[in-house]
Design a protein around this motif. Sequence first.
Motif, short mmCIF file in Angstrom:
data_model
loop_
_atom_site.label_atom_id
_atom_site.label_comp_id
_atom_site.label_asym_id
_atom_site.label_seq_id
_atom_site.Cartn_x
_atom_site.Cartn_y
_atom_site.Cartn_z
N VAL A 362 0.82 -1.21 0.00
CA VAL A 362 0.00 0.00 0.00
C VAL A 362 0.86 1.26 0.00
O VAL A 362 2.00 1.26 0.46
CB VAL A 362 -0.99 0.04 1.20
N ASP A 363 0.29 2.33 -0.52
CA ASP A 363 0.97 3.62 -0.63
C ASP A 363 1.00 4.32 0.73
O ASP A 363 -0.01 4.41 1.40
CB ASP A 363 0.23 4.47 -1.67
N THR A 366 -1.47 7.59 0.60
CA THR A 366 -2.92 7.44 0.36
C THR A 366 -3.51 6.20 1.04
O THR A 366 -4.73 6.08 1.17
CB THR A 366 -3.20 7.32 -1.15
N GLU A 368 -3.64 3.46 -0.31
CA GLU A 368 -4.24 2.69 -1.41
C GLU A 368 -3.39 1.44 -1.72
O GLU A 368 -2.17 1.50 -1.77
CB GLU A 368 -4.29 3.62 -2.63
N GLU A 369 -4.07 0.32 -1.91
CA GLU A 369 -3.35 -0.91 -2.29
C GLU A 369 -3.06 -0.86 -3.79
O GLU A 369 -3.95 -0.58 -4.58
CB GLU A 369 -4.21 -2.14 -2.00
N SER A 415 -3.12 -2.46 -9.26
CA SER A 415 -3.66 -1.17 -9.71
C SER A 415 -3.74 -1.11 -11.23
O SER A 415 -4.59 -0.44 -11.78
CB SER A 415 -2.80 -0.02 -9.21
#
Length: 419
Positions: A362-363, A366, A368-369, A415
């Motif tokens: 993840v980031d 963010t 986010e994965e 992503s």
Amino acid sequence: MNARFGVASKGLGLYLRQIQDQTRFSYGSRFAIAMTENASQLRHETVNRTKTIVVKVGTNVLSTDDDQLDSVRIASLAEQLHGICATGRKLVLVSSGAIGAGMGLLGLKQRPKDLPHLQAAAATGQAHLIHIYDKALQPHGYHASQILLTANDFKQRSRYLNVRNTLRTLAEFPVIPIVNENDTVSTEEIKLGDNDRLAAMVAGLIQADLLVILSVVDGLLTGDPTDPNSRRLPLVEKFDDELLNLVGASKSSRGTGGMKTKLEAVHTATAVGVNVIIANGKRPDVLNEIMRGDDIGTLFLGEGDGVSAWKRWIGYTMPPKGRFVLDHGARRAVEQQGKSLLAAGIVRVEGEFPKGEVVSLVDEKTGEEFARGLSNYDSVAARTIAGQRKDEITRTIGTVPYDEVIHRDNLVVTSLTKS
Ligand code: GLU
């Protein structure tokens, strides 16, 4: 060995080894169980993504015991084939059965050995075969269209393109194109040989997503079909020449192929990216079962299919057990540059997991994965070495068992591939 297979055979060992070779870990029986679940997931994915399909039906599936064409089975197949077309998929049928039917019509008790008699049987049987298909399709508003091919049609580019154009054009109409070898003009030198091979070549020609080979076997078995310990292999991820050793050169009584020729056809098809299912065509509902994604027969995955099956398994099938939070540079290396994940880019390790588990990447900013992969380190070790370069890791834990925390081969960028 795995209780669900209930057998430790050479073939199964081979199957597991193929998979394990790709993992760098030794999963033992736990992995085998996971793969069985994976097989079902892949089955659904494969079928759902199929837009163009080639179905090959063998002579023994289409014949009654007294060498007549089995019109009840053909009617049922016609209904199921129509059902596939009704979902908007393109379909080509490769049907054997001409020589078998001709034998019955000409009163030949045994398959002729010489070419002229084989050709006479094919000429007689082919007309009958197409007639029965046509009759069976008509109640569904469809017709049978006949395409007879020889090896030359694949060798010469102009003929090859011609066949492709014809098949493409037929797809505009409510017809099922039915392909067979043009036995009456195929001399020994130009014979394609068997319809398994023909079907694989047709699948390549029309760039089919899936080739279904219907035969009288349940799929690829771990041993001899007469051995009660033989088990069906639900999934072969990667074709391996050793698979050919699993089967003898058995031939069927009426047709020409055996499991060996089927595997050769599987090889031809999977090498150009076509997925293949071998299943038992005597199952009354076989095509409906296959199109539902039911676990019957053996699925062989085609090569080079965007996200490989192995990565699909890592990326989409196994739930992640923890998270690696990565800095910007590590994210770019993994997501854009195709690199493995190194400890230096890990900012934080979340969750508790043993080594070999699927972990989310993840980031840092963010949350986010953007990728998933199999971790070479357990959570405790990963936490210890997070943020460190190789020389620092050596100082911290004495050795560096793996250069990468997640090797590229075991990593999938979700992503980019998730739509
Ligand atoms: N073309 C042959 C026939 O229609 C079948 C060949 C095969 O089954 O491989 O009888």
